[in-house]
Enzyme design. Sequence first.
Site, PDB file in Angstrom:
ATOM      1  N   TYR A  49       0.766  -1.514  -0.319  1.00  0.00           N
ATOM      2  CA  TYR A  49      -0.430   0.007  -0.023  1.00  0.00           C
ATOM      3  C   TYR A  49       1.016   1.079   0.087  1.00  0.00           C
ATOM      4  CZ  TYR A  49      -2.950  -3.595   1.773  1.00  0.00           C
ATOM      5  OH  TYR A  49      -4.180  -4.823   1.873  1.00  0.00           O
ATOM      6  N   HIS A 126       1.123 -12.597   1.607  1.00  0.00           N
ATOM      7  CA  HIS A 126       0.714 -11.374   0.285  1.00  0.00           C
ATOM      8  C   HIS A 126       0.106 -12.325  -1.017  1.00  0.00           C
ATOM      9  CE1 HIS A 126      -1.290  -7.291  -0.128  1.00  0.00           C
ATOM     10  NE2 HIS A 126      -2.161  -7.441   0.213  1.00  0.00           N
TER      11      HIS A 126
END
Length: 312
Positions: A49, A126
């Site tokens: 992010y 992830h």
Amino acid sequence: MSQPIKPLGLGFGLLGTSNVAPISDAQAEAMFAAAWAMGLRRFDTAPLYGGGLSEERLGRLLRGVPRGDYLLSSKVGRYRDYAARISNPKANPGDWRDYSRDATLRSVEQSLTRLGTDRLDIAFVHDCDDDPDAALDGALPALAELKAQGVVGALGVGSNFAATHLALLREAELDVLMVAGRFTLLDQSAAPDLFPLCRQRGTQVELASPFNSGILATGPDDPATRFDYQPPDAATRAKVHAIQKACAAHDVTLKRAALHYSAAHPAVTRLVLGLTAPAGLRSNLADLSAPVPAALWPALASLGIPAPTEQP
């Protein structure tokens, strides 16, 4: 306000996105203060992010807050350059993946520095959808080392695909899964095989993206709405129209039904919502605290949506 039917967490991806003008520090501070005042204590971020920007900004928000007062997670394996512009949220040019042991250890160390903490309560691998073996051989053993050292509290996997979670859970000891968008009014792919195995193993499930990127909150007619990060096609819009109509017949908004549906499955431990303005967060909490009639689930079953409490 009564308590929501399941515990809630908050994802801080918005602090790192750069496909739109990023929210200001003042906005972020107001959102965080409101979330804290409303009792939220579970926070999630990732190096992806903003290429570390979200972690950096969340670290500043947490400065001065006693470390034992909240649960914090970040992720390993999927990365992008710092503050890189996003043209494709699913596969942005320049993003990369590395699930090796060395990259994992280095990633956690960098995350701890950006967050200003000495430990992660949860570390997720992830989006290892295309190479689960790399995670099994590299990232997960490295995180297990860090867990043994007390640097990581729990091991997990985060993915938008139920098949990824299932493949890894069958091969590894996992404490928690972050299942994004795979048990919603539009997609129940986690229910047949993954959720029963989670219950059998005692693996917690954090259900993220209960709105499937927005359409189950905004409804199908908002021109800016998204389904799994992309503009929805005509068939998806038509399905949401039908769901919305069934909900209205029972005096329930689409957004409330979406939240209750994702939270109602017995395998789901917690919902993880996206960072939003205080009014939006207040609205979500109010929806989760208000009941929905039991007759809503049979009405939705007529549209092919199984009741969230059904067990295979």
